[in-house]
Design a protein around this motif. Structure first.
Motif, short mmCIF file in Angstrom:
data_model
loop_
_atom_site.label_atom_id
_atom_site.label_comp_id
_atom_site.label_asym_id
_atom_site.label_seq_id
_atom_site.Cartn_x
_atom_site.Cartn_y
_atom_site.Cartn_z
N ASN A 1 51.14 -21.30 65.60
CA ASN A 1 52.18 -21.61 64.63
C ASN A 1 52.32 -20.51 63.59
O ASN A 1 53.43 -20.22 63.13
N PHE B 1 54.22 -17.82 65.24
CA PHE B 1 55.61 -18.23 65.43
C PHE B 1 56.37 -18.16 64.11
O PHE B 1 57.55 -17.75 64.06
N HIS C 1 59.53 -15.92 63.22
CA HIS C 1 60.73 -16.60 62.74
C HIS C 1 61.25 -15.94 61.47
O HIS C 1 62.47 -15.76 61.30
N ARG C 2 60.38 -15.60 60.58
CA ARG C 2 60.79 -14.94 59.33
C ARG C 2 61.32 -13.54 59.61
O ARG C 2 62.15 -13.02 58.85
N SER D 1 64.95 -21.13 50.24
CA SER D 1 64.11 -20.58 51.29
C SER D 1 64.98 -19.96 52.38
O SER D 1 64.69 -18.88 52.87
N LEU E 1 66.29 -16.86 51.24
CA LEU E 1 65.26 -15.82 51.25
C LEU E 1 65.17 -15.22 52.65
O LEU E 1 65.01 -14.00 52.80
N LEU E 2 65.27 -16.08 53.62
CA LEU E 2 65.24 -15.57 54.98
C LEU E 2 66.43 -14.63 55.22
O LEU E 2 66.29 -13.58 55.84
N LEU F 1 65.75 -11.45 53.50
CA LEU F 1 64.76 -10.65 54.24
C LEU F 1 65.44 -9.89 55.37
O LEU F 1 65.09 -8.74 55.65
N TYR G 1 56.63 -6.33 53.79
CA TYR G 1 56.58 -7.48 52.90
C TYR G 1 56.05 -8.72 53.61
O TYR G 1 55.21 -9.45 53.07
N LEU G 2 56.54 -8.99 54.80
CA LEU G 2 56.12 -10.19 55.51
C LEU G 2 54.63 -10.15 55.89
O LEU G 2 53.92 -11.17 55.79
N LYS H 1 52.40 -8.57 54.31
CA LYS H 1 51.65 -8.79 53.06
C LYS H 1 51.59 -10.27 52.75
O LYS H 1 50.55 -10.79 52.34
N GLU H 2 52.70 -10.96 52.99
CA GLU H 2 52.72 -12.39 52.73
C GLU H 2 51.85 -13.16 53.73
O GLU H 2 51.41 -14.27 53.44
N THR I 1 60.29 -6.17 47.60
CA THR I 1 60.26 -7.20 46.56
C THR I 1 61.42 -7.05 45.60
O THR I 1 62.10 -8.03 45.22
N LEU J 1 64.66 -8.08 47.27
CA LEU J 1 64.76 -9.53 47.44
C LEU J 1 65.14 -10.18 46.11
O LEU J 1 65.99 -11.10 46.08
N LYS J 2 64.53 -9.72 45.07
CA LYS J 2 64.86 -10.29 43.77
C LYS J 2 66.32 -10.05 43.42
O LYS J 2 67.03 -10.92 42.91
#
Lengths: 307, 190
Positions: free
Chosen positions: B35, B38, B42-43, B128, B131-132, B135, B146-147, B149-150, B177, B180-181
Motif C-alpha cells: 500500500n 501504491f 498514486h501521488r 488534498s 495538492l495532487l 504536484l 518532494y514525494l 522526502k515525504e 515546496t 506547491l505553496k
C-alpha cells in the motif's frame, strides 16, 4: 519566517498524508504472490538439482580424494604411533634403570676383556710349557718299552719259537740292543735330559707362574675390576657420566684412596634406604654387564671383600 | 505461526529468507509495503492503470532479482528506488516527462481550475486533491524529490535513487515546496 515556513511545510505534509490512496487491487496481489511462489519453488528445485547433479558427476573424484586422504591420515597416525612407542620404550627404560654410559661401559668391558686376554695368553703359555714337558719326560720310558718289544720279536724269529735257547740271545740281544739303544739313545736321552731339565724348570716356573697367575686372577685383576665396579656404582653418578675427565681422575686415583672413598660412600648409604636400594640395583646391573668375571654377588659382599 | 514470527522480522531478513526459497516470507514483506508503494505511485501519477502496471513491474523486478539481493541498504529504499526507475521509464515510454494533464468528467483540465479552487479553501475544497494536482504541475525531478522526502527517505537516499547529488536534491525539494505553496496559496497570506 523560518518558523512560518516550517509550519507551512508541515501543513503540506499533513495534507499529503490525508490523501487516502487507493489500495492495491486483489488481482494484482494474487498475480504478484503467485509469481513469487513460483520463483521460490524454482529456486528450491534448482538448488536440489544442482546438488544432486554435482554429486552425480563428481562422486567418483570426491570418493577418490576422500580415500587418499583417509589412507594418508591413517598412515601418518601409524607412523606417529610407532615413533611414540619407540620413544616411550626408551623413556621407560631410562626412567626405571640407571643411566648407563655406553662408551664407559664399552671401555670397561674392553679393559676387562684385554686383561682376560692377557691372562689367558699367559695361561696358554704356561699350559703350552706344561704340555711340552710331559711329552719329553715320557720319551725314555717309551723308548725302553719299544726296545723290549723289538727284542722279543727278534728272538722269536731267530729261535723259531724256542724261547729257552733264544732267551739268552734275546737277553743278550736285548742287552746289546739296550746297550746299543742306550748308546744310540744316549744322545736323545741326553737330549731328553737336557730337555727335561729346562722343562722341569719351566714346569716349575709355569706352575709357579700359573699359581701366581691364578692368585693374581683372584687378587689383583679382580680387585681392579671390583674397584672399578664399585666406583661406578658408588662414586660415579649420572652427573659425572657425561664428564670423562672426572671419571678418569677417579680411576687414576690411588687405590687406597679409592678404597677409602668407596667405603665412605657405602657408609653414607646406610641411612638412606632408597639410595642403598638403587646402589644395589646398579651393582647387580654392572656386574651382569661384565659377564663371567668372578665378582661378589652382592654389594655388601663386594665391600667386604674390598676391606 | 510462521507468519506471526515473520511479522516481527525485519524486511531484510524476510528478503533473505525468500532468497533461500521461503515464499511465505515474501508474502509478509509484500503485505507490509504494497500500500505504501501504491500510494507513492498514486501521488506521482494519477492514472490508476498506469499505477498498477508500474507496481506490478516493480514487484516482479524485486522477485526476479531476489537471488542477487544484498542487504546493503534498507529494503524499502531498494523497493522505492526500483519503483522510481520504473516510473521514469514509464514516463519516457509515454513521453510524460513534463506535466500530465488531468481532466475531470467534463473533460476540462483540472490544473487550469486549480487557482480558482485554491481561493475557496475554507469552503470544503478537497485540498488534498488539489495538492495532487499541484504536484503533477511540478517538474518530475522536483515532484519525485518532494514525494520521496515525504515518504521518509533521507537526502542521501533520494540522491542515490535519483542519481543526483545531495545538494541538487535539497534544491529540488526547496523549489518543489515553494511551488506547491504558491500554487495552492494555502494559508500563506500574511
Amino acid at each position: 519566517m523560518p518558523t512560518d515556513q516550517h509550519d507551512k511545510n508541515s501543513e503540506l505534509s499533513q495534507l499529503l498524508t490525508e490523501i487516502e490512496p487507493p489500495h492495491s487491487p486483489d488481482h494484482l496481489d494474487e498475480l504478484i504472490l503467485k509469481h513469487a511462489r513460483q520463483k521460490a519453488a524454482e529456486q528450491r528445485d534448482a538448488k536440489e538439482s544442482v546438488g544432486m547433479r554435482w554429486f552425480g558427476s563428481q562422486w567418483k573424484p570426491a570418493l577418490a580424494v576422500f580415500s587418499v586422504t583417509a589412507i594418508a591420515i591413517s598412515v601418518s597416525i601409524q607412523v606417529f604411533n610407532d615413533t611414540l612407542n619407540i620413544n616411550d620404550t626408551v623413556e621407560f627404560e631410562s626412567a626405571s634403570a640407571p643411566v648407563l654410559n655406553e662408551t664407559r661401559n664399552q671401555q670397561l668391558s674392553a679393559d676387562f676383556s684385554a686383561e682376560s686376554l692377557q691372562d689367558s695368553a699367559e695361561i696358554g703359555v704356561s699350559t703350552l710349557v706344561a704340555e711340552e714337558t710331559p711329552a719329553t719326560n715320557a720319551a725314555p720310558a717309551a723308548i725302553a718299552e719299544l726296545l723290549d718289544v723289538t727284542a722279543q720279536d727278534q728272538a722269536a724269529r731267530n729261535t723259531g719259537g724256542r724261547a729257552e735257547t733264544a732267551a739268552p740271545a734275546p737277553a743278550t740281544s736285548v742287552t746289546a740292543l739296550s746297550a746299543g739303544a742306550a748308546s744310540s739313545i744316549a744322545p736323545p736321552q741326553q737330549r731328553v735330559e737336557e730337555i727335561a731339565t729346562p722343562a722341569q724348570t719351566r714346569r716349575a716356573q709355569s706352575a709357579s707362574a700359573s699359581s701366581a697367575l691364578s692368585s693374581r686372577q683372584q687378587s689383583e685383576p679382580n680387585r681392579q675390576q671390583l674397584l672399578a665396579l664399585l666406583t661406578r656404582v658408588l662414586l660415579i653418578t649420572e652427573q659425572y657420566e657425561a664428564d670423562d675427565t672426572v671419571d678418569t681422575s677417579i680411576q687414576n686415583a690411588d687405590a687406597q684412596a679409592q678404597q677409602a672413598a668407596l667405603q665412605d660412600a657405602f657408609a653414607a648409604l646406610q641411612g638412606d634406604a632408597p639410595a642403598m636400594a638403587l646402589a644395589i640395583e646398579r651393582y647387580q646391573e654392572q656386574r651382569a654387564l661384565l659377564g663371567s668375571i668372578q665378582l661378589p654377588q652382592t654389594l655388601e659382599a663386594a665391600i667386604a671383600e674390598l676391606n | 505461526m510462521r507468519r506471526v514470527l515473520y511479522s516481527l522480522a525485519s524486511d531484510e531478513s524476510l528478503m533473505l529468507k525468500y532468497q533461500r526459497g521461503d515464499s511465505s516470507a515474501f508474502e509478509v514483506l509484500y503485505q507490509r509495503h504494497k500500500n505504501s508503494l501504491f500510494g507513492y505511485l498514486h501521488r506521482s501519477h494519477v492514472d490508476l492503470s498506469a499505477i498498477e502496471e508500474i507496481a506490478q513491474e516493480t514487484w516482479m523486478a524485486v522477485i526476479n532479482a531476489a537471488q542477487n539481493y544484498r542487504p546493503s541498504a534498507r529494503f524499502r529504499t531498494y523497493l522505492f528506488a526500483i519503483a522510481h526507475r520504473k516510473l521514469v521509464d514509464f514516463w519516457r515510454r509515454n513521453k510524460h516527462d513534463q506535466k500530465i494533464d488531468r481532466i475531470d468528467d467534463s473533460g476540462e483540465s483540472l490544473i487550469d481550475k486549480l487557482p480558482d479552487k485554491a481561493a475557496n479553501w475554507t469552503d470544503g475544497v478537497d485540498l488534498s486533491m488539489d495538492l495532487l494536482l499541484a504536484l503533477e504541475s511540478l517538474s518530475k525531478e522536483q515532484q519525485q524529490a518532494y514525494l520521496l522526502k515525504e515518504e521518509g527517505f533521507s537526502r542521501s537516499e533520494i540522491a542515490v535513487m535519483m542519481d543526483a547529488n545531495e545538494e541538487t536534491v535539497k534544491s529540488r525539494i526547496r523549489y518543489a515546496t515553494a511551488n506547491l505553496k504558491r500554487l495552492l496559496e494555502v494559508r500563506y497570506a500574511d
